[in-house]
Each structure stands twice: as C-alpha cells, then as structure tokens.
Enzyme design. Structure first.
Site, mmCIF file in Angstrom:
data_model
loop_
_atom_site.group_PDB
_atom_site.id
_atom_site.type_symbol
_atom_site.label_atom_id
_atom_site.label_comp_id
_atom_site.label_asym_id
_atom_site.label_seq_id
_atom_site.Cartn_x
_atom_site.Cartn_y
_atom_site.Cartn_z
ATOM 1 N N ASN A 173 38.758 37.987 50.807
ATOM 2 C CA ASN A 173 39.410 38.799 49.783
ATOM 3 C C ASN A 173 40.573 38.104 49.087
ATOM 4 O O ASN A 173 41.140 38.627 48.134
ATOM 5 C CB ASN A 173 39.851 40.151 50.360
ATOM 6 C CG ASN A 173 38.644 41.037 50.653
ATOM 7 O OD1 ASN A 173 37.529 40.733 50.240
ATOM 8 N ND2 ASN A 173 38.879 42.123 51.376
ATOM 9 N N ARG A 182 31.164 44.535 44.439
ATOM 10 C CA ARG A 182 32.119 45.255 43.575
ATOM 11 C C ARG A 182 33.223 44.340 43.062
ATOM 12 O O ARG A 182 33.751 44.532 41.975
ATOM 13 C CB ARG A 182 32.756 46.404 44.341
ATOM 14 C CG ARG A 182 31.824 47.472 44.775
ATOM 15 C CD ARG A 182 32.586 48.497 45.562
ATOM 16 N NE ARG A 182 33.721 48.977 44.790
ATOM 17 C CZ ARG A 182 33.664 49.943 43.899
ATOM 18 N NH1 ARG A 182 32.538 50.564 43.678
ATOM 19 N NH2 ARG A 182 34.731 50.299 43.224
ATOM 20 N N CYS A 212 30.106 53.425 46.603
ATOM 21 C CA CYS A 212 29.411 52.587 47.581
ATOM 22 C C CYS A 212 29.464 53.258 48.934
ATOM 23 O O CYS A 212 29.897 54.391 49.053
ATOM 24 C CB CYS A 212 29.994 51.184 47.611
ATOM 25 S SG CYS A 212 31.591 51.139 48.380
ATOM 26 N N ARG A 216 35.320 54.982 44.953
ATOM 27 C CA ARG A 216 35.946 53.743 44.490
ATOM 28 C C ARG A 216 35.941 53.565 42.960
ATOM 29 O O ARG A 216 35.351 52.626 42.429
ATOM 30 C CB ARG A 216 35.303 52.529 45.178
ATOM 31 C CG ARG A 216 35.371 52.630 46.681
ATOM 32 C CD ARG A 216 34.810 51.421 47.366
ATOM 33 N NE ARG A 216 35.698 50.265 47.325
ATOM 34 C CZ ARG A 216 35.377 49.074 47.793
ATOM 35 N NH1 ARG A 216 34.191 48.870 48.308
ATOM 36 N NH2 ARG A 216 36.226 48.088 47.728
ATOM 37 N N ASP A 232 40.382 48.006 56.659
ATOM 38 C CA ASP A 232 39.319 47.059 57.000
ATOM 39 C C ASP A 232 39.242 46.764 58.502
ATOM 40 O O ASP A 232 38.348 46.045 58.944
ATOM 41 C CB ASP A 232 39.496 45.740 56.220
ATOM 42 C CG ASP A 232 39.192 45.913 54.737
ATOM 43 O OD1 ASP A 232 38.609 46.935 54.359
ATOM 44 O OD2 ASP A 232 39.559 45.010 53.957
ATOM 45 N N ARG A 286 28.189 38.952 54.372
ATOM 46 C CA ARG A 286 29.047 38.987 53.182
ATOM 47 C C ARG A 286 30.471 38.591 53.533
ATOM 48 O O ARG A 286 31.222 38.173 52.649
ATOM 49 C CB ARG A 286 29.074 40.397 52.578
ATOM 50 C CG ARG A 286 27.756 40.870 52.072
ATOM 51 C CD ARG A 286 27.910 42.211 51.427
ATOM 52 N NE ARG A 286 28.986 42.156 50.434
ATOM 53 C CZ ARG A 286 29.461 43.209 49.799
ATOM 54 N NH1 ARG A 286 28.973 44.395 50.043
ATOM 55 N NH2 ARG A 286 30.430 43.087 48.920
HETATM 56 N N1 EPU Z 1 41.456 53.614 43.552
HETATM 57 C C1 EPU Z 1 41.438 54.502 42.504
HETATM 58 N N2 EPU Z 1 41.378 53.992 41.234
HETATM 59 C C2 EPU Z 1 41.331 52.667 40.969
HETATM 60 C C3 EPU Z 1 41.348 51.765 42.039
HETATM 61 C C4 EPU Z 1 41.427 52.259 43.329
HETATM 62 O O1 EPU Z 1 41.479 55.715 42.713
HETATM 63 O O2 EPU Z 1 41.286 52.292 39.791
HETATM 64 C C5 EPU Z 1 41.516 54.103 44.940
HETATM 65 C C6 EPU Z 1 40.278 53.739 45.765
HETATM 66 O O3 EPU Z 1 39.206 54.629 45.553
HETATM 67 C C7 EPU Z 1 40.825 53.775 47.175
HETATM 68 C C8 EPU Z 1 42.273 53.270 46.988
HETATM 69 O O4 EPU Z 1 42.569 53.460 45.614
HETATM 70 O O5 EPU Z 1 40.850 55.095 47.637
HETATM 71 C C9 EPU Z 1 42.515 51.827 47.360
HETATM 72 O O6 EPU Z 1 41.467 51.016 46.813
HETATM 73 P P1 EPU Z 1 41.711 49.527 46.318
HETATM 74 O O7 EPU Z 1 41.550 49.471 44.855
HETATM 75 O O8 EPU Z 1 42.975 48.993 46.912
HETATM 76 O O9 EPU Z 1 40.464 48.790 46.994
HETATM 77 P P2 EPU Z 1 39.664 47.571 46.373
HETATM 78 O O10 EPU Z 1 40.607 46.734 45.598
HETATM 79 O O11 EPU Z 1 38.441 48.056 45.738
HETATM 80 C C10 EPU Z 1 40.131 45.898 48.350
HETATM 81 C C11 EPU Z 1 39.304 45.082 49.287
HETATM 82 C C12 EPU Z 1 38.610 46.007 50.275
HETATM 83 C C13 EPU Z 1 39.688 46.770 51.045
HETATM 84 C C14 EPU Z 1 40.594 47.531 50.064
HETATM 85 C C15 EPU Z 1 41.758 48.235 50.732
HETATM 86 C C16 EPU Z 1 38.705 43.166 47.950
HETATM 87 C C17 EPU Z 1 37.653 42.402 47.238
HETATM 88 N N3 EPU Z 1 38.332 44.316 48.519
HETATM 89 O O12 EPU Z 1 39.235 46.790 47.696
HETATM 90 O O13 EPU Z 1 37.885 45.179 51.175
HETATM 91 O O14 EPU Z 1 39.093 47.687 51.935
HETATM 92 O O15 EPU Z 1 41.132 46.611 49.081
HETATM 93 O O16 EPU Z 1 42.555 47.341 51.431
HETATM 94 O O17 EPU Z 1 39.844 42.712 48.035
HETATM 95 C C18 EPU Z 1 36.175 44.658 52.691
HETATM 96 O O18 EPU Z 1 36.550 43.472 52.661
HETATM 97 O O19 EPU Z 1 35.346 45.084 53.557
HETATM 98 C C19 EPU Z 1 36.701 45.611 51.732
HETATM 99 C C20 EPU Z 1 36.096 46.758 51.448
#
Ligand code: EPU
Length: 416
Positions: free
Chosen positions: A23, A92, A116, A121, A304, A396
C-alpha cells in the site's frame, strides 16, 4: 484455482524478512505519472497488485519494467488518460492514477470502483477534493471524467480520513497553482512514505502524518529514485503467527515504529515482543488472554489486522469484543473461522469471540486479502488439516508467504 493446505498445530520458530509495503508501493508507482523521465522504485514487493498497477501505467503509455524488487517506470510520454474497468475491477487502488493524470495532462477518465467484499467504499471524497481544486467532473456510464486546465490550490476538509483519497489529492496538489491545505487527512505511514517520495521528486509538502498537509505547487517534478517502506501489515501478520503457534519468531527488515498499536495489543494478550529499529523478536504465550479491540485510523489499531487478530482471539482464554469501525462488511472471515470450531457471534459492527481451547482443521474459503491471511493464521493454530480455497486473494498482498512460513517450520503447501 490454487488452494493452500496447512497441517497446523506446529510451533513456528526462526527468522524471516519483511517485504516492501504494497500500500506504499502502489501510490508511489502512480506518482511516477507526475514526472517525465526514468523512475526507479526499490523494495517493491512481487505481488499481483503491483503487476496490475504496472500494467495500468503501461496502458497509459508509461514504460514498465520489473527486475526483482525494483520497478522502472519511463514516464516520458503519457498517451492515454483512461483507466478502464478491467483494471479497476481487479484492483480498486487503480483509482490512484486519477489525481496524477489530472495534474499532468488536465484530463482523466477512470472507471468507478464499485463496492467490494469489505464494504461500499465510495470515492466521493476524492471527487469533492478535485472539484474544490477547480476540476470539472462528470460521472457517467460507470466512469468519472475529470478535466482541469490547471488545478488550483485551496483548503480541503475530509469528513472521514481517507488513505487513497489523501494520496490522490496530495499528488494532484504537487503540480497545482498555489497552496493546497488538506485537513483531517489520513496519517498512515503509507501517506508519509508517499509524501517523502514526492518530496524527493522536488515537491513542497509539509505535515504528512499530522492530519494537516500543506502542499505548495511546483512547476515540474523530477523522476523517482526511491525505496518504499516495509509492510507493517505483513509484519503484524507474522507477529500473530508467532502468537497463535506459541512460537519464537525474529522479524527482520521491518519498521517497529509502524506496528506499535499492533504490538501493544498483542502484548496485552501475553505475547512477548522486544526489539526496535528494524528488527523484532516475538514469543507466543502458551495460551493468549482475550482482549477487546476497535479498529481505528492510524495510529489506532489497523482494520487490515482485524481478521488476523480475531484468529488469535478464537483460541484465547476468555471472550473478546472486536469492533470494526472502518469498513461496514469486514467480517467475512467469521463464517470460515466457525468451520474451524471458533465460537463467534456478530452484533452490528462487533464480533463477540468466545475463546475455545483449540481449533480443528477444515476446508475454508478466502473472501478477501486480509480474510485470507487470517485463515492462514487460524490454520497454523488449528490441529489437523486446513485447506484454504481461493488463495488468489492472498497473492495480491503477501510476497512468498508459503516460502517464509516454511522457513519457520510450517507444514504448508500450495495445491495447483
Ligand atoms: N470513504 C468514503 N469516501 C471516500 C473515501 C473513503 O466514505 O471518498 C470511507 C470508506 O468507505 C471507509 C473509510 O472512508 O469506510 C476509510 O477508507 P479509505 O479511503 O481510507 O480506504 P482506501 O484508501 O480505499 C486503504 C488501503 C486499504 C485499507 C484502508 C484503511 C490502499 C491501496 N488500500 O484503502 O487496504 O484497509 O486504506 O486503512 O492503500 C488492504 O490492503 O487489504 C486494504 C484493503
């Protein structure tokens, strides 16, 4: 479809090294779009998601080569601004090209990621931020199309700290006109790593990791020559492996500062953890003591690691309450752990885990990346044979996991 077979109940001992963070590597790779030249990124794990990002960047016109753990991206030309559905549905994090594409070319068309296995998300906060910076955004036929002749610095407040949202906006702001202030940003180590990578390219960024990030736009950025941080979730996963098998594992090439919340929680269950800098020594207890946990944005306990921690709690002495605060549907592993004999009930966002004396091997199915990891942890702790189906999820995000576990004495094999 590959499966993994584990003969559990073996105490694991020995030493392993942690790979680069998936990440952290993914946004750093996307950041290469912001430069023009040859980008070199080191300590990139050999994973399916990394290949997907590489192929997406190649689709946009960048040259992509991978030699071991080094990725080379030639960003002299960008000749497409479209991230099609095929990439986004596979991963994603493809949405990370949105900010850099818009900043470099003034245009981006990215397929909208749907929900997902772990929740809805949405990416509304990415869109809100880019609109505030002056981008014109249209959503149609499952795509987001963004245009902006020149993005303009402004103040952007995130209702919820979002990791990839913060990363997208931070990248977009590096080449914008004037200063962008991002408030209530995510503070994860991967954010700080991306900021450091961008700074090494010549970006003017302050405050990454504090919740308020200030970015002064510059006219151009030089190519990357950057080494990504170790994977804190892989580190935490191996810590729980030591814990559940009552084993003794030395974890090298990690960053101990990034796993403090995990280490503190594990210590309170009776796991002995020592070490600092880039090395940790983990000693599992005879039987862990139950502990409650609530997932939180960094520096809280990471979502995570929720599933892997739950695996440990299934055999703990006592009952633990595990509350998932980040994603609304991240308990898919519960039904699978029950097949191994775990006693878990879900009430809303909380799983009540009554520790049992031991788990018993069974066939189970992986539903997402961290759920797969938790089933590996549970399978290693269970007596008898566990067969985990759909392990492509695992590929992954965990580099050479069977090899590393075998080094520790695990009886694990892949069935193709
Ligand atoms: N959210 C919103 N609106 C947005 C963006 C996020 O409502 O525009 C919400 C999400 O639905 C969630 C919360 O905010 O409830 C936090 O989501 P975030 O955007 O921080 O997650 P992400 O950026 O999609 C990354 C990691 C995930 C990890 C999360 C939380 C990457 C590529 N992915 O996802 O990693 O779980 O932050 O720490 O960095 C994994 O590696 O298995 C994984 C899922």
């Amino acid at each position: 479809m590959d499966k993994i077979e584990i003969e559990g109940g073996v105490m694991l001992e020995g030493e392993i090294s942690i790979s680069g963070a998936k990440n952290a590597a993914l946004p750093v790779m996307a950041a290469s779009i912001l430069s023009s030249g040859e980008n070199r990124i080191f300590n990139v794990p050999d994973l399916r998601d990394i290949m997907t990002m590489g192929k997406l960047l190649a689709h946009l016109g960048l040259g992509f080569h991978k030699e071991g753990n080094e990725v080379i991206l030639d960003s002299n030309t960008v000749d497409s601004v479209e991230a099609p559905y095929d990439f986004v549905k596979t991963m994603r994090a493809s949405v990370l090209v949105l900010g850099p594409l818009l900043a470099r070319t003034g245009r981006a068309k990215v397929s909208l990621p749907g929900g997902c296995a772990i929740g809805a998300r949405p990416i509304n906060l990415h869109i809100m931020g880019l609109e505030k910076m002056g981008a014109e955004i249209k959503l149609y036929e499952g795509y987001i199309e963004a245009r902006a002749e020149k993005l303009k610095g402004t103040k952007i407040y995130f209702d919820i700290p979002t990791v990839t949202g913060t990363e997208n906006l931070m990248m977009a702001a590096t080449l914008a006109e004037g200063e962008t202030v991002l408030e209530n940003t995510a503070c994860e180590p991967e954010i700080v790593d991306l900021a450091n990578a961008l700074i090494s390219m010549g970006a003017d960024i302050q405050g990454a990791g504090t919740g308020e990030i200030k970015i002064k736009g510059v006219s151009s950025l030089r190519p990357l020559n950057y080494k990504v941080i170790p994977d804190r979730i892989e580190t935490g996963t191996f810590m729980t492996v030591a814990a559940i098998t009552g084993g003794h594992i030395t974890i090298r090439e990690c960053n101990t500062e990034h796993v403090e919340a995990i280490a503190n929680k594990l210590r309170s269950t009776g796991v002995k953890i020592s070490g600092d800098g880039d090395s940790l020594s983990v000693d599992g207890p005879d039987r862990p003591v139950s502990q409650d946990v609530r997932t939180m944005p960094h520096p809280g306990f990471p979502t995570d690691m929720q599933a892997q921690f739950m695996a440990l709690m299934t055999i703990a002495d006592g009952t633990s309450l595990i509350t998932e605060n980040i994603f609304e549907n991240r308990f898919m592993h519960v039904a699978e752990m029950k097949r191994l004999g775990a006693d878990i009930t879900i009430e809303g966002a909380t799983a009540k885990v009554k520790g049992v004396k031991s788990l018993k091997g069974a066939p189970v199915m992986a539903t997402d990346l961290r759920a797969s990891a938790s089933l590996i942890v549970a399978g290693l702790g269970a007596y008898g044979t566990t067969i985990i189906d759909r392990v492509y999820h695992l590929d992954r995000g965990y580099e050479r996991i069977e090899e590393k576990l075998k080094l520790l004495g695990a009886r694990i094999r892949r069935i193709r």
